[in-house]
Motif scaffolding. Sequence first.
Motif, PDB file in Angstrom:
ATOM      1  N   SER A  31      -1.078  -9.900  -3.384  1.00  0.00           N
ATOM      2  CA  SER A  31      -2.052 -10.802  -2.784  1.00  0.00           C
ATOM      3  C   SER A  31      -1.407 -11.721  -1.760  1.00  0.00           C
ATOM      4  CB  SER A  31      -2.733 -11.637  -3.876  1.00  0.00           C
ATOM      5  OG  SER A  31      -3.472 -10.807  -4.753  1.00  0.00           O
ATOM      6  N   LYS A  32      -0.198 -12.210  -2.073  1.00  0.00           N
ATOM      7  CA  LYS A  32       0.498 -13.073  -1.131  1.00  0.00           C
ATOM      8  C   LYS A  32       0.894 -12.308   0.126  1.00  0.00           C
ATOM      9  CE  LYS A  32       2.196 -16.303  -4.608  1.00  0.00           C
ATOM     10  NZ  LYS A  32       3.359 -16.840  -5.353  1.00  0.00           N
ATOM     11  N   ALA A  33       1.326 -11.049  -0.038  1.00  0.00           N
ATOM     12  CA  ALA A  33       1.688 -10.235   1.121  1.00  0.00           C
ATOM     13  C   ALA A  33       0.479 -10.002   2.007  1.00  0.00           C
ATOM     14  CB  ALA A  33       2.285  -8.903   0.669  1.00  0.00           C
ATOM     15  N   VAL A  89      -5.716  -0.180  -4.911  1.00  0.00           N
ATOM     16  CA  VAL A  89      -4.724  -0.670  -3.944  1.00  0.00           C
ATOM     17  C   VAL A  89      -5.264  -1.918  -3.245  1.00  0.00           C
ATOM     18  CG1 VAL A  89      -3.450  -0.167  -1.832  1.00  0.00           C
ATOM     19  CG2 VAL A  89      -3.679   1.597  -3.566  1.00  0.00           C
ATOM     20  N   GLY A  90      -6.548  -1.867  -2.866  1.00  0.00           N
ATOM     21  CA  GLY A  90      -7.150  -3.020  -2.203  1.00  0.00           C
ATOM     22  C   GLY A  90      -7.331  -4.212  -3.111  1.00  0.00           C
ATOM     23  N   THR A  91      -7.862  -3.988  -4.319  1.00  0.00           N
ATOM     24  CA  THR A  91      -8.096  -5.107  -5.229  1.00  0.00           C
ATOM     25  C   THR A  91      -6.786  -5.732  -5.695  1.00  0.00           C
ATOM     26  OG1 THR A  91      -8.261  -3.568  -7.097  1.00  0.00           O
ATOM     27  CG2 THR A  91     -10.313  -4.213  -6.015  1.00  0.00           C
ATOM     28  N   ASP A  92      -5.712  -4.938  -5.759  1.00  0.00           N
ATOM     29  CA  ASP A  92      -4.397  -5.483  -6.111  1.00  0.00           C
ATOM     30  C   ASP A  92      -3.704  -6.141  -4.917  1.00  0.00           C
ATOM     31  OD1 ASP A  92      -4.754  -4.563  -8.652  1.00  0.00           O
ATOM     32  OD2 ASP A  92      -3.242  -2.978  -8.571  1.00  0.00           O
ATOM     33  N   GLY A  93      -4.281  -5.998  -3.731  1.00  0.00           N
ATOM     34  CA  GLY A  93      -3.654  -6.578  -2.533  1.00  0.00           C
ATOM     35  C   GLY A  93      -2.395  -5.846  -2.124  1.00  0.00           C
ATOM     36  N   GLU A  94      -2.277  -4.546  -2.447  1.00  0.00           N
ATOM     37  CA  GLU A  94      -1.022  -3.837  -2.232  1.00  0.00           C
ATOM     38  C   GLU A  94      -0.995  -2.943  -0.997  1.00  0.00           C
ATOM     39  OE1 GLU A  94       1.450  -3.782  -6.312  1.00  0.00           O
ATOM     40  OE2 GLU A  94       0.468  -1.897  -5.786  1.00  0.00           O
ATOM     41  N   TRP A  95      -1.972  -3.079  -0.100  1.00  0.00           N
ATOM     42  CA  TRP A  95      -1.886  -2.271   1.112  1.00  0.00           C
ATOM     43  C   TRP A  95      -0.643  -2.585   1.930  1.00  0.00           C
ATOM     44  CZ3 TRP A  95      -3.634   2.208   1.594  1.00  0.00           C
ATOM     45  CH2 TRP A  95      -4.864   2.589   1.064  1.00  0.00           C
ATOM     46  N   PRO A  96      -0.223  -3.855   2.084  1.00  0.00           N
ATOM     47  CA  PRO A  96       1.045  -4.093   2.792  1.00  0.00           C
ATOM     48  C   PRO A  96       2.226  -3.402   2.134  1.00  0.00           C
ATOM     49  CG  PRO A  96      -0.214  -6.123   2.654  1.00  0.00           C
ATOM     50  CD  PRO A  96      -0.914  -5.122   1.772  1.00  0.00           C
ATOM     51  N   TRP A 114       5.816   3.493   2.477  1.00  0.00           N
ATOM     52  CA  TRP A 114       5.671   4.931   2.720  1.00  0.00           C
ATOM     53  C   TRP A 114       5.320   5.315   4.157  1.00  0.00           C
ATOM     54  CZ3 TRP A 114       3.555   3.596  -2.357  1.00  0.00           C
ATOM     55  CH2 TRP A 114       4.382   4.024  -3.410  1.00  0.00           C
ATOM     56  N   LEU A 115       5.055   4.348   5.023  1.00  0.00           N
ATOM     57  CA  LEU A 115       4.704   4.700   6.403  1.00  0.00           C
ATOM     58  C   LEU A 115       5.537   3.978   7.451  1.00  0.00           C
ATOM     59  CD1 LEU A 115       2.860   6.168   8.429  1.00  0.00           C
ATOM     60  CD2 LEU A 115       1.218   4.288   8.189  1.00  0.00           C
ATOM     61  N   GLU A 116       5.920   2.728   7.182  1.00  0.00           N
ATOM     62  CA  GLU A 116       6.541   1.927   8.236  1.00  0.00           C
ATOM     63  C   GLU A 116       7.803   2.559   8.803  1.00  0.00           C
ATOM     64  OE1 GLU A 116       8.157  -2.565   9.318  1.00  0.00           O
ATOM     65  OE2 GLU A 116       7.729  -2.072   7.225  1.00  0.00           O
ATOM     66  N   HIS A 117       8.598   3.274   7.979  1.00  0.00           N
ATOM     67  CA  HIS A 117       9.850   3.836   8.490  1.00  0.00           C
ATOM     68  C   HIS A 117       9.588   4.813   9.636  1.00  0.00           C
ATOM     69  CE1 HIS A 117       8.663   6.875   5.467  1.00  0.00           C
ATOM     70  NE2 HIS A 117       9.324   7.735   6.219  1.00  0.00           N
ATOM     71  N   THR A 118       8.473   5.542   9.584  1.00  0.00           N
ATOM     72  CA  THR A 118       8.141   6.463  10.672  1.00  0.00           C
ATOM     73  C   THR A 118       7.680   5.700  11.908  1.00  0.00           C
ATOM     74  OG1 THR A 118       7.528   8.201   9.102  1.00  0.00           O
ATOM     75  CG2 THR A 118       6.690   8.409  11.349  1.00  0.00           C
ATOM     76  N   GLY A 155       9.393  -4.570   6.100  1.00  0.00           N
ATOM     77  CA  GLY A 155       8.984  -4.732   4.715  1.00  0.00           C
ATOM     78  C   GLY A 155       7.915  -5.810   4.576  1.00  0.00           C
ATOM     79  N   PRO A 156       7.371  -5.991   3.377  1.00  0.00           N
ATOM     80  CA  PRO A 156       6.234  -6.898   3.192  1.00  0.00           C
ATOM     81  C   PRO A 156       6.580  -8.353   2.904  1.00  0.00           C
ATOM     82  CG  PRO A 156       6.625  -5.688   1.177  1.00  0.00           C
ATOM     83  CD  PRO A 156       7.643  -5.189   2.173  1.00  0.00           C
ATOM     84  N   TYR A 157       7.876  -8.715   2.802  1.00  0.00           N
ATOM     85  CA  TYR A 157       8.216 -10.032   2.274  1.00  0.00           C
ATOM     86  C   TYR A 157       8.859 -10.985   3.295  1.00  0.00           C
ATOM     87  CZ  TYR A 157       7.294  -7.653  -2.124  1.00  0.00           C
ATOM     88  OH  TYR A 157       6.706  -6.935  -3.136  1.00  0.00           O
ATOM     89  N   TYR A 158       8.652 -10.720   4.571  1.00  0.00           N
ATOM     90  CA  TYR A 158       9.142 -11.631   5.607  1.00  0.00           C
ATOM     91  C   TYR A 158       8.291 -12.900   5.635  1.00  0.00           C
ATOM     92  CZ  TYR A 158       9.765 -13.514  10.335  1.00  0.00           C
ATOM     93  OH  TYR A 158       9.986 -14.338  11.416  1.00  0.00           O
ATOM     94  N   VAL A 159       8.940 -14.041   5.825  1.00  0.00           N
ATOM     95  CA  VAL A 159       8.245 -15.320   5.973  1.00  0.00           C
ATOM     96  C   VAL A 159       8.781 -16.011   7.226  1.00  0.00           C
ATOM     97  CG1 VAL A 159       7.758 -17.571   4.968  1.00  0.00           C
ATOM     98  CG2 VAL A 159       7.967 -15.572   3.477  1.00  0.00           C
TER      99      VAL A 159
END
Length: 298
Positions: A25-27, A82-89, A95-99, A117-121
């Motif tokens: 959710s935070k991501a 995936v959406g309700t858990d907020g895990e799309w990021p 699984w996709l960003e590396h490409t 990755g998803p944890y940059y601030v």
Amino acid sequence: MTNTQAEQAAAARRAEEGTAVEAGSKATERFTASGKLAKLEVPKERVSLLAGAAIKAINDIAVEHQVTYEEYNALKAWLIKVGTDGEWPLFLDVWLEHTIEDVNSKDRPGAASTIEGPYYVPGAPVLQTPATLEMREDEEGTPFLLKGRFTDTAGNPIQDAQVEIWHADAAGYYSQYAPGLPEWLFRATVKADENGYFEINTKRPAPYQIPTDGACGQLIAAAGWHAWRPAHIHIKVSAPGYQLVTQQLYFPGDPHNEDDIASAVKPELMLEPKPRADGGEGEEAVYDYVLAKEGEHK
């Protein structure tokens, strides 16, 4: 710390403090607030091309593998989760960003890059070199010094360069994404000196599992995959007039350098840790940065 020890520490932390849903959710919140979509103007033709190709690929998979209604409904339920858990990021970054990163960096000279990755601030505290990242008095981990120098592609020193750095703690948790951690634990923006030189003192991070108690973990378990990422340090390096480079720096000997679940490891990003040259406790590694000027291509 071994993978087993890291797994045990992460399990203990999850039981007391955090869940994948909270981190996800935070991501999602941070991505929504990041402004990355503020100037999105994709032509309709491009949207039609990409969306059409993606939809066709999914339909082709259904035909090729004769997907049943039971499997289809399981997929539908999982996508909703995936959406309700907020895990799309998390899902997309693993699984996709590396490409996407490979496609967008192939023509840029200079330092190698990999996924954010998803944890940059953004907005981490600004420190002058030599810098020491924020950590707790009893922080676990081996003291680690990262140092290097910035030059352009012609070998000239770069002034006003900076290193944004962030990484997980010894239990595999990132500050601001798990409860109970100092706000800026292992996060900072370090300014290099006038000669482009920098030194950053921190603790060597451990391998860790991506969150497994949410939708992404459900997929990993169902497929019989592992959830491990090798130990790594996140980096963004930049200077006025030069192209931004995003990295993850890795350590030799990690058992998951070869099968990183995020497929983000590159040989050019491998550190070479050695005993501290000044005789101090822990290790040090030198990693120099060659930055390309804006508009510069191979």
